[in-house]
Design a protein around this motif. Structure first.
Motif, mmCIF file in Angstrom:
data_model
loop_
_atom_site.group_PDB
_atom_site.id
_atom_site.type_symbol
_atom_site.label_atom_id
_atom_site.label_comp_id
_atom_site.label_asym_id
_atom_site.label_seq_id
_atom_site.Cartn_x
_atom_site.Cartn_y
_atom_site.Cartn_z
ATOM 1 N N GLU A 128 61.067 9.179 -24.078
ATOM 2 C CA GLU A 128 59.786 9.881 -24.177
ATOM 3 C C GLU A 128 59.526 10.331 -25.613
ATOM 4 N N GLN A 129 58.410 9.893 -26.161
ATOM 5 C CA GLN A 129 58.013 10.341 -27.494
ATOM 6 C C GLN A 129 57.381 11.724 -27.380
ATOM 7 N N ASP A 182 60.478 9.945 -35.062
ATOM 8 C CA ASP A 182 61.681 10.458 -34.397
ATOM 9 C C ASP A 182 62.793 9.411 -34.442
ATOM 10 N N LEU A 220 64.482 8.617 -30.976
ATOM 11 C CA LEU A 220 63.741 8.042 -29.858
ATOM 12 C C LEU A 220 64.367 6.711 -29.453
ATOM 13 N N ASN A 221 64.622 6.553 -28.166
ATOM 14 C CA ASN A 221 65.190 5.322 -27.598
ATOM 15 C C ASN A 221 66.621 5.050 -28.057
#
Length: 489
Positions: free
Chosen positions: A420-421, A477, A480-481
């Motif tokens: 989730e960003q 970010d 992220l992931n």
């Protein structure tokens, strides 16, 4: 360990176990069964499912008059929960399993599917997911013993009947292969323990199903009693050699399998059937008769390894993911805590092509992805969790923490928050920053222009064009992931 009522509508195992225990403990006629064996019996695993009692819980099943329900009160299927352990019943079971560490497991069920003459079918894990010598013992020694015992008592038995195509029925052939760790027998395999899936045929009279289950359990107990030294030594050897093979010899651990299109012919005691057009469904339907027929079916049992992974020396789990650690400890995994900050060279995973299943499965939205590896030197803070793979649960650890494993925590959705960003750009701000980035980096401008010329969808999407620069800016970010769990090789 005998497990009954994991699906409480499939309940003949409970009755068979009670009859057997009465003969051992009350009438004493079979008390010698316990001379060389410690017997753990779970009469009903899914207790709430058992108490959802009714006549209409199993549409395909011939009796008993009333039975329990397939799932728990939380609508979870316990025989999909062995790895993720969401249900309180499974948490209790895993505590029992890891404390007793049974040498042989029986899981009693009733099957669905086609009609045929066999009262009993068996699933045995000897398809490359178990320790090699355990597979050999199960295939060459245990299975022949079991089928002979069943035949001696008049209960026709066969390997578990899984149709290759459930619409086409037996015409398509039957398949055999390894069970995933979410299932009881697949879980036993990665715990280096032999197991037997017992599946009575749903259409046979309930009394036959109960007593055939009893015979199967007696056969397993007799086999364990007669071969107690070999089984105990083999289980210990499997534990030790799993560590040696995966850590010292650097062998890869298979975590994904498929059954190929190769088949062999196998005799099958079936009933005559034909197909005709259905007035109800509008499709072709299968009609089974009461006439016996010796069939020859295609058996697909050529199992191929499609995914295998290298096993690291350590996994590092950040302290904020303590839920994962709690679940791992239920499986008997030893987890330590880092006492002081320390720098590690770690292997990381970043995910792309992330896709979530549209509908929940067993209360979770599973996820698939493409894995991209990278390495970094990282300071790991005190309080982080350290999971050494130098322990007997090495296969369990890898199957839980390696993203490619089908029943890993991440595929079950335990880490969905990392996808989730949480921060976003305002277009007018990003416009200015993008211009500054282009001025400083002509190569970036070249990449941008090239993408515009090659990707029409990108060209016509203003937000995607700005996001191109955002993802390459220091504001994006970096976590992220990115998989929080790290590996030390």
């Amino acid at each position: 360990l005998i497990i009954n009522g994991i699906h409480s509508g499939e309940i003949e195992g409970k009755d068979a176990s009670m009859i057997l225990l009465r003969e051992i403990l009350v009438t004493k006629e079979k008390e010698k069964m316990l001379d060389n064996v410690i017997l753990l019996v779970i009469p009903v695993f899914s207790v709430d499912g058992h108490e959802r009692f009714g006549k209409y819980n199993r549409i395909n099943q011939n009796g008993p008059e009333e039975m329990g329900w397939r799932t728990t009160a939380q609508n979870l299927n316990l025989n999909r929960d062995w790895m993720k352990a969401d249900a309180p019943e499974m948490k209790a079971m895993l505590k029992l399993f890891s404390s007793w560490l049974p040498d042989f497991i029986i899981d009693n069920h009733t099957t669905d599917g086609a009609d045929y003459l066999y009262v009993m079918t068996f699933g045995i894990e000897y398809f490359k997911n178990s320790y090699s010598e355990t597979e050999l013992m199960l295939r060459s020694k245990f299975a022949p013993f079991l089928y002979e015992k069943m035949n001696q008592t008049g209960f026709l038995s066969h390997g578990y009947v899984w149709l290759k195509d459930w619409v086409k029925g037996l015409d398509s052939g039957i398949t055999e292969g390894p069970g995933a760790p979410r299932f009881s027998t697949g879980y036993a395999a990665i715990q280096n323990r032999p197991a037997l899936l017992v599946e009575t045929h749903m259409l046979k009279p309930y009394k036959e199903r109960v007593f055939s289950t009893k015979v199967a359990m007696e056969a397993v107990i007799e086999f364990c009693s007669d071969n107690k030294v070999e089984i105990i030594e083999l289980n210990g050897k499997a534990d030790r050699n799993s560590i040696i093979n995966l850590l010292e010899k650097k062998e890869k651990l298979p975590v994904g399998f498929k059954v190929s299109g190769k088949s062999v012919k196998t005799p099958f005691k079936g009933v005559k059937y034909y197909k005709e057009k259905s007035e109800i469904s509008g499709d072709e339907k299968i009609v089974y008769t009461n006439e016996k027929e010796n069939l020859v079916l295609d058996l697909f049992n050529d199992v191929q390894i499609v995914k295998e992974v290298s096993v690291p020396n350590l996994y590092i789990i950040p302290s904020e993911w303590s839920l994962i650690v709690e679940r791992m400890r239920l499986h008997g995994v030893k987890v330590d805590t880092l006492k002081e900050d320390k720098i590690f060279d770690v292997k990381r995973y970043r995910f792309s092509d992330i896709k979530f299943e549209e509908k929940p499965f067993e209360g979770r939205n599973r996820v698939s992805f493409t894995i991209n590896e990278y390495y970094e030197k990282r300071k790991i803070p005190a309080g982080s969790y350290i999971v050494s793979t130098d322990q007997r649960t090495i296969k369990v650890i890898v199957n839980l923490l390696e993203p490619e494993a089908e029943d890993s925590f991440i595929k079950w959705g335990f880490f969905n928050a990392i996808f989730e960003q949480k921060e976003y750009f305002e277009a007018y701000v990003m416009e200015k920053i993008s211009q500054e980035m282009i001025k400083k980096d002509p190569q970036l401008k070249k990449e941008f222009d090239e993408k515009l010329s090659l990707d029409e969808k990108f060209k016509n999407d203003p937000n995607a064009r700005l996001n191109f620069f955002y993802e390459r800016s220091p504001y994006y970010d970096s976590q992220l992931n990115v998989y929080p769990v790290m590996k030390v090789e």
